[in-house]
Design a protein around this motif. Sequence first.
Motif, PDB file in Angstrom:
ATOM      1  N   VAL A  54       0.844  -1.147   0.181  1.00 48.69           N
ATOM      2  CA  VAL A  54      -0.081   0.058  -0.086  1.00 48.69           C
ATOM      3  C   VAL A  54       0.962   1.320  -0.090  1.00 48.69           C
ATOM      4  O   VAL A  54       0.680   1.973  -0.758  1.00 48.69           O
ATOM      5  CB  VAL A  54      -0.773  -0.035   1.356  1.00 48.69           C
ATOM      6  N   SER A  55       1.828   1.345   0.904  1.00 47.59           N
ATOM      7  CA  SER A  55       2.711   2.497   1.196  1.00 47.59           C
ATOM      8  C   SER A  55       3.823   2.598  -0.238  1.00 47.59           C
ATOM      9  O   SER A  55       3.721   3.778  -0.980  1.00 47.59           O
ATOM     10  CB  SER A  55       3.677   2.365   2.362  1.00 47.59           C
ATOM     11  N   LEU A  56       4.160   1.467  -0.708  1.00 48.34           N
ATOM     12  CA  LEU A  56       5.114   1.730  -1.836  1.00 48.34           C
ATOM     13  C   LEU A  56       4.208   2.072  -3.280  1.00 48.34           C
ATOM     14  O   LEU A  56       4.693   2.896  -3.776  1.00 48.34           O
ATOM     15  CB  LEU A  56       5.613   0.472  -2.091  1.00 48.34           C
ATOM     16  N   LEU A  57       3.021   1.494  -3.522  1.00 47.91           N
ATOM     17  CA  LEU A  57       1.997   1.708  -4.405  1.00 47.91           C
ATOM     18  C   LEU A  57       2.101   3.295  -4.471  1.00 47.91           C
ATOM     19  O   LEU A  57       1.887   4.011  -5.492  1.00 47.91           O
ATOM     20  CB  LEU A  57       1.109   0.869  -4.470  1.00 47.91           C
ATOM     21  N   ALA A  58       1.220   3.832  -2.967  1.00 45.15           N
ATOM     22  CA  ALA A  58       1.000   5.104  -3.142  1.00 45.15           C
ATOM     23  C   ALA A  58       1.843   6.153  -3.314  1.00 45.15           C
ATOM     24  O   ALA A  58       1.888   7.147  -4.133  1.00 45.15           O
ATOM     25  CB  ALA A  58       0.366   5.431  -1.749  1.00 45.15           C
ATOM     26  N   TYR A  59       3.265   5.926  -2.909  1.00 41.17           N
ATOM     27  CA  TYR A  59       4.230   6.612  -3.192  1.00 41.17           C
ATOM     28  C   TYR A  59       4.787   6.731  -4.993  1.00 41.17           C
ATOM     29  O   TYR A  59       4.996   7.788  -5.188  1.00 41.17           O
ATOM     30  CB  TYR A  59       5.571   6.140  -2.418  1.00 41.17           C
ATOM     31  N   LEU A  60       4.868   5.433  -5.251  1.00 44.42           N
ATOM     32  CA  LEU A  60       5.136   5.411  -6.837  1.00 44.42           C
ATOM     33  C   LEU A  60       4.167   5.941  -7.661  1.00 44.42           C
ATOM     34  O   LEU A  60       4.430   6.721  -8.758  1.00 44.42           O
ATOM     35  CB  LEU A  60       5.503   3.931  -7.087  1.00 44.42           C
ATOM     36  N   LEU A  61       2.926   5.679  -7.452  1.00 44.29           N
ATOM     37  CA  LEU A  61       1.900   5.842  -8.535  1.00 44.29           C
ATOM     38  C   LEU A  61       1.156   7.405  -8.257  1.00 44.29           C
ATOM     39  O   LEU A  61       1.026   8.111  -9.341  1.00 44.29           O
ATOM     40  CB  LEU A  61       0.600   4.910  -8.253  1.00 44.29           C
ATOM     41  N   GLN A  62       1.309   7.799  -7.011  1.00 46.95           N
ATOM     42  CA  GLN A  62       0.726   9.291  -6.726  1.00 46.95           C
ATOM     43  C   GLN A  62      -0.472   9.243  -7.109  1.00 46.95           C
ATOM     44  O   GLN A  62      -1.249  10.295  -7.804  1.00 46.95           O
ATOM     45  CB  GLN A  62       1.824  10.421  -7.459  1.00 46.95           C
ATOM     46  N   LYS A  63      -1.456   8.300  -7.050  1.00 47.88           N
ATOM     47  CA  LYS A  63      -2.976   8.295  -7.167  1.00 47.88           C
ATOM     48  C   LYS A  63      -3.477   7.604  -6.072  1.00 47.88           C
ATOM     49  O   LYS A  63      -3.195   6.909  -5.411  1.00 47.88           O
ATOM     50  CB  LYS A  63      -3.044   7.493  -8.552  1.00 47.88           C
ATOM     51  N   GLU A  64      -4.928   7.887  -6.480  1.00 43.73           N
ATOM     52  CA  GLU A  64      -5.887   7.149  -5.401  1.00 43.73           C
ATOM     53  C   GLU A  64      -6.027   5.550  -5.847  1.00 43.73           C
ATOM     54  O   GLU A  64      -6.179   5.634  -6.978  1.00 43.73           O
ATOM     55  CB  GLU A  64      -7.151   7.823  -5.403  1.00 43.73           C
ATOM     56  N   ILE A  65      -5.795   4.969  -4.902  1.00 39.08           N
ATOM     57  CA  ILE A  65      -5.995   3.258  -5.202  1.00 39.08           C
ATOM     58  C   ILE A  65      -7.231   2.800  -4.617  1.00 39.08           C
ATOM     59  O   ILE A  65      -7.526   2.985  -3.483  1.00 39.08           O
ATOM     60  CB  ILE A  65      -4.826   2.502  -4.288  1.00 39.08           C
ATOM     61  N   VAL A  66      -8.124   2.216  -5.443  1.00 33.64           N
ATOM     62  CA  VAL A  66      -9.060   1.380  -5.244  1.00 33.64           C
ATOM     63  C   VAL A  66      -8.895  -0.092  -5.302  1.00 33.64           C
ATOM     64  O   VAL A  66      -8.579  -0.659  -6.108  1.00 33.64           O
ATOM     65  CB  VAL A  66     -10.184   1.795  -6.393  1.00 33.64           C
ATOM     66  N   TRP A  67      -9.270  -0.656  -4.072  1.00 36.52           N
ATOM     67  CA  TRP A  67      -8.658  -1.974  -3.838  1.00 36.52           C
ATOM     68  C   TRP A  67     -10.062  -3.031  -4.225  1.00 36.52           C
ATOM     69  O   TRP A  67     -11.314  -2.639  -3.670  1.00 36.52           O
ATOM     70  CB  TRP A  67      -8.444  -2.299  -2.541  1.00 36.52           C
ATOM     71  N   GLU A  68      -9.822  -4.186  -4.747  1.00 38.81           N
ATOM     72  CA  GLU A  68     -10.957  -5.246  -5.184  1.00 38.81           C
ATOM     73  C   GLU A  68     -10.258  -6.490  -4.306  1.00 38.81           C
ATOM     74  O   GLU A  68      -9.249  -6.774  -4.467  1.00 38.81           O
ATOM     75  CB  GLU A  68     -11.075  -5.435  -6.533  1.00 38.81           C
ATOM     76  N   GLU A  69     -10.899  -7.041  -3.847  1.00 39.80           N
ATOM     77  CA  GLU A  69     -10.663  -8.467  -2.916  1.00 39.80           C
ATOM     78  C   GLU A  69     -10.988  -9.728  -3.836  1.00 39.80           C
ATOM     79  O   GLU A  69     -12.049  -9.560  -4.633  1.00 39.80           O
ATOM     80  CB  GLU A  69     -11.325  -8.516  -1.765  1.00 39.80           C
ATOM     81  N   ALA A  70     -10.169 -10.619  -3.800  1.00 39.46           N
ATOM     82  CA  ALA A  70     -10.293 -11.819  -4.480  1.00 39.46           C
ATOM     83  C   ALA A  70      -9.601 -13.121  -3.875  1.00 39.46           C
ATOM     84  O   ALA A  70      -8.556 -12.692  -2.903  1.00 39.46           O
ATOM     85  CB  ALA A  70      -9.690 -11.865  -5.645  1.00 39.46           C
ATOM     86  N   ASP A  71      -9.975 -14.026  -3.725  1.00 35.24           N
ATOM     87  CA  ASP A  71      -9.236 -15.236  -3.123  1.00 35.24           C
ATOM     88  C   ASP A  71      -7.989 -15.438  -3.675  1.00 35.24           C
ATOM     89  O   ASP A  71      -7.820 -15.062  -4.766  1.00 35.24           O
ATOM     90  CB  ASP A  71      -9.911 -16.453  -2.931  1.00 35.24           C
TER      91      ASP A  71
END
Length: 508
Positions: A54-71
């Motif tokens: 979460v922290s790495l992606l937020a830093y690299l992408l500089q975009k809002e992240i919408v999470w989808e869950e799956a098994d």
Amino acid sequence: MSLTPTEAGEKLKTCRLSPEFPRRLIFERQVLPLEETDGTVTLMTSHPRDPYAVSLLAYLLQKEIVWEEADEKTVAKLIKEHYGVGAATMHEMLGQEEWRDAATGGSAAGEERFDEAEASVIKFVNQVIAEAHHERATDIHFEPMENSLRIRYRVDGVLHQVPLPPEAKRFENAIISRVKVMSGMDIAEKRLPQDGRLQARVDGEDLDVRVSTIPSAHGESVSLRLLTRQSLVIGLDQLGFRADNEKRLQSLIQRPHGIILVTGPTGCGKSTTLYACLSAINREELRLITLEDPIEYRLAGVNQVQVRPEIEFDFAKGLRHILRQDPDVIMVGEIRDFETAEIAIRASLTGHLVFSTLHTNDAPGAITRLLDMGVEPFLVSSSLNLVVAQRLVRRICSHCAAATTEPAGLTDADRDFLQTQGVESHFVEARGCERCSRFGYLGRTAIHEFMLMSDVIRPLVLSRASAGAIGAAAMKEGMLTLRQDGLIKAAQGLTTVDEVLRVAEEGD
């Protein structure tokens, strides 16, 4: 919100990732990018609260992240489908490409990178074998193309291409060399075909793998045949015989002497049928000996012998020695020549029950093949009890099969035949679902041509009649052709007409 695997797959096809997206997170953290816009990125994962990702992606992408869950199973399957088998390992190998130059320089760092690269290649090959076993594949083919490396699995008799990362071509030589090392081949010899064997263990199950290489225009083509080492336990009632034919076979395998032949091309289940026959009569008071190349499955209580042509221990020589071992029942993997055929026939005439196989297209063709080898007609007519021609058809997946009224491909003769058999039609067609990996089929069953050596057939054999004349006489006595037996199974909803037509010609 949780997406279905189908919805996630459709979004993956249209997703265009920014170059900043860290691909290693896809493999290391099981994160799948589904959709990207100017302000948001939709990601699927089985671990939505992984703080590192979460922290790495937020830093690299500089975009809002919408999470989808799956098994985990769904995420892993989608990664394999869209990035290829062994994609994570291939990504590791890309980061180790400089190992060759470093190792050539003789530095300690170079040697370390060399070891890492070797480990990654080994890991990739093992992943391919494990994946093939999970998919129920019987064969794996590594095929060098001009601009790519193609890997295909044979599942239920049909080849399916495996998704691979586009970088696989770079590591083609290393991958093929690794397979050759594992199977005891000479990696320096690339001009001649080679054969070898290797052992693998997948999920606690031991596999024997036969390996063959052959030089092609763009590199060495490698084929692997996967064989499980576990004991085979299968009954005659599981082979797809019609009830009347199964009853006849049960009676014939209890006889003290004679020959029973199973015919068909490679991969049609001949060995499995013979193993089932041996298992049905395997008891303490009988001595059963087999002569095989190779020994595909282990049968408890049966003496199984591996022929070795490289040291001149072939079927004929092995069969002569087996007769000195006081056998009651003998199985010869294949009758390939006159010498083997003559010894097998004479063994059956001197009080032994003999099982074997021939490569012929139909049951009547087995008789003409033996005669063409040079066996006397009177020996064939007096020793042969039964010829079974066999093919394998894929079973319809019961979870997604759809009923159909009039399948394409049926001729007027086919319809007339089904009417005379009084078969109530329940034709189905293949659709595909998650359970059958979208193939529409799951597993296989056999179709048969069951020809008894009768008082009508024997005079035709003695007069060297053609296979067509012998077949016509057998059909008058009630023999069904491969196509006819297949059409009955299709009408019963066990398979499809398309599948029957794929393996049985109209003339069958």
